[in-house]
Design a protein around this motif. Structure first.
Motif, PDB file in Angstrom:
ATOM      1  N   THR A  24       0.786  -1.132  -0.067  1.00 54.48           N
ATOM      2  CA  THR A  24       0.044  -0.067   0.171  1.00 54.48           C
ATOM      3  C   THR A  24       0.928   1.114   0.090  1.00 54.48           C
ATOM      4  O   THR A  24       0.719   2.058  -0.566  1.00 54.48           O
ATOM      5  N   LEU A  41      -5.298   3.512 -10.109  1.00 52.95           N
ATOM      6  CA  LEU A  41      -5.098   2.946  -8.906  1.00 52.95           C
ATOM      7  C   LEU A  41      -5.544   3.227  -7.622  1.00 52.95           C
ATOM      8  O   LEU A  41      -5.601   2.538  -6.542  1.00 52.95           O
ATOM      9  N   TRP A  43      -8.625   3.875  -6.394  1.00 51.08           N
ATOM     10  CA  TRP A  43      -9.549   2.970  -5.703  1.00 51.08           C
ATOM     11  C   TRP A  43      -8.981   1.558  -5.064  1.00 51.08           C
ATOM     12  O   TRP A  43      -9.450   1.313  -3.818  1.00 51.08           O
ATOM     13  N   LEU A  44      -8.046   1.114  -5.799  1.00 53.52           N
ATOM     14  CA  LEU A  44      -7.393   0.053  -5.115  1.00 53.52           C
ATOM     15  C   LEU A  44      -6.799   0.343  -3.762  1.00 53.52           C
ATOM     16  O   LEU A  44      -6.692  -0.594  -2.798  1.00 53.52           O
TER      17      LEU A  44
END
Length: 153
Positions: A24, A41, A43-44
């Motif tokens: 992350t 990316l 939202w991931l």
């Protein structure tokens, strides 16, 4: 939560945090420095940060339960238990950065001109929090490994 599938929950949950927190952090830094990656990316990254935010306190709680099962604690195990509490803070930091990046993405998708000040603040925050979270995972994990398998020679 104390056990999963007959094993101490901490031993299983810790692996998720060890993988997801640095992943992350790396994705947040990538999204902060590369707008095209952020568009794809964001939202991931938000989902991963939320997952880390849920897993970190669960892992620390399971670790505390495991710690409480033993009556004798080595200094390195005590250090690991203290460092394990850091996970809650870097998980919160990762979530805050992910939310800021999501806000940045939504604002940029609604208007043509990106806000330079917001972009710079979010980028600096992403790098600082990302490095802090990754280093934190390494320090926590190192003390945990030493507590389980012995100190390095």
């Amino acid at each position: 939560m104390t056990t999963l599938f007959g094993l101490p929950a901490h031993a299983l949950l810790v692996h998720a945090v060890v993988v997801l927190a640095p992943l992350t952090a790396a994705l947040e830094i990538l999204c902060a420095l590369w707008p095209s990656a952020r568009r794809r990316l964001v939202w991931l990254v938000l989902a991963l940060a939320a997952g880390v935010m849920v897993l970190a306190p669960l892992t620390a709680s399971a670790g505390q339960w495991l710690y409480d099962q033993s009556s004798q604690h080595s200094p390195i195990l005590e250090a690991h238990a203290e460092r394990g509490e850091w996970a809650k803070y870097f998980a919160l930091g990762l979530l805050i950065v992910a939310i800021a990046q999501t806000v940045q993405h939504v604002r940029e998708s609604r208007s043509e001109a990106p806000n330079r000040v917001l972009s710079i603040v979010v980028a600096v925050l992403a790098v600082v929090v990302g490095v802090w979270a990754t280093v934190g995972v390494v320090f926590i994990g190192d003390s945990g490994a030493q507590a389980v398998w012995g100190e390095r020679q």
